[in-house]
Design an enzyme around this catalytic site. Sequence first.
Site, PDB file in Angstrom:
ATOM      1  CB  THR A  12      -0.915   0.010   1.244  1.00 55.99           C
ATOM      2  OG1 THR A  12      -1.836  -1.059   1.111  1.00 55.99           O
ATOM      3  CG2 THR A  12      -1.675   1.302   1.390  1.00 55.99           C
ATOM      4  CB  SER A  54       2.660  -7.963   0.915  1.00 56.86           C
ATOM      5  OG  SER A  54       1.519  -7.952   1.733  1.00 56.86           O
ATOM      6  CB  THR A  85       0.291  -4.148   6.271  1.00 56.58           C
ATOM      7  OG1 THR A  85      -0.948  -4.084   5.579  1.00 56.58           O
ATOM      8  CG2 THR A  85       0.888  -2.763   6.403  1.00 56.58           C
ATOM      9  CG  ASP A  86      -2.682  -7.520   3.080  1.00 48.15           C
ATOM     10  OD1 ASP A  86      -3.013  -6.778   4.024  1.00 48.15           O
ATOM     11  OD2 ASP A  86      -3.241  -7.496   1.970  1.00 48.15           O
TER      12      ASP A  86
HETATM   13  N1  ASP Z   1      -2.711  -5.366   0.305  1.00 45.40           N
HETATM   14  C1  ASP Z   1      -1.662  -4.509   0.790  1.00 45.40           C
HETATM   15  C2  ASP Z   1      -0.364  -5.312   0.792  1.00 45.40           C
HETATM   16  O1  ASP Z   1      -0.171  -6.103   1.670  1.00 45.40           O
HETATM   17  C3  ASP Z   1      -1.986  -4.015   2.154  1.00 45.40           C
HETATM   18  C4  ASP Z   1      -0.973  -3.055   2.753  1.00 45.40           C
HETATM   19  O2  ASP Z   1       0.140  -2.880   2.302  1.00 45.40           O
HETATM   20  O3  ASP Z   1      -1.334  -2.442   3.787  1.00 45.40           O
HETATM   21  O4  ASP Z   1       0.438  -5.158  -0.096  1.00 45.40           O
END
Ligand code: ASP
Length: 330
Positions: A12, A54, A85-86
């Site tokens: 993100t 991710s 974050t995932d």
């Molecule tokens: N879907 C995103 C990822 O993990 C979520 C994030 O980065 O907060 O790449």
Amino acid sequence: MKKILLIATGGTIASRPTENGLAPQMDSAEILSFVPEIKSLADVTAVQVCNLDSTNLYYVHWLKIAACIEENYDRYDGFVITHGTDTMAYTASAISYLVQNSRKPIVFTGSQKSIYMRDTDARNNLYNAFVFAVDPSACLVHIVFEDKIIIGNRARKTRTKSYNAFSSVDFPEVGVIRDGRVIRYVEEKVAAERPDFYSQVNPRVFVLKLIPGEKFLLLSDLKKYYDAIVIESFGVGNLPFYEDECFAKAIEGWIGCGKTVVVTTQVPHEGSDMSVYETGNAIKKRYGVIEAYDMTIEAVVTKLMWILGGTNDAEKIRKLFYTPVQKDII
Ligand code: ASP
């Protein structure tokens, strides 16, 4: 001034809207340009190993990140890795096994909102990651998110939307970043001059979550495709007998053909203790399954992949599994 390598992977933090929703669009240099204050903290070089959500990152990318750290290890004083974050907790765990005993800090960060947004958490997180990366006490693998410094293989994403997205599971945060300073709660030291780098993983690890009444008829068949199974059991490590001892028989089959069985708990905190109830103890005594105790599922999975990348000897697997790396098992 310390030299830090920024390794971007997507997430993100690097995303912009597309017609199908947010997707990584910005490269490492563009991300960095949003936080010019970092220039006063470190001499930064920015590289990119991939630019993915991710959700799409797995062991191939973990190995690329580890290789990038190894290639650049002598040229930099530390590494900041931007990541979605995932699956950040999986990657941070994996890197804690692939790059062990690093005197130089390896710091993961990301954000819940893209770095270009007015109310983003990305700029603060990236800045804090650099504050930690240049701190004289920093070493080993951590996630810095919001103001928390969390050991890489103790972290879990526990909130899907809040800025306070990561928790340190069953181990204290090692410190916080307050007013641009590191406040340490837990001391960490590394004696080794150079880390131990590993470049082999075996991804044939399966996770099975139990639900009441389900006998998982395919449990035995799964061993055709996997070398290890992690069973997320109930409570402190309990597996049902039901009327036909389906789990005991399936576990016997797995162990009998030299595969690894690890029992963990699906309860979020405080880990397993299979000695407490007949429903756990009997299986552990009979088959000598490995128990995850207080490890996170992310650490269990990535530790097994690292261990199985180097050996298929049951005793070595057990010994390595129970040998702490950073503070993954207590
Ligand atoms: N879907 C995103 C990822 O993990 C979520 C994030 O980065 O907060 O790449």
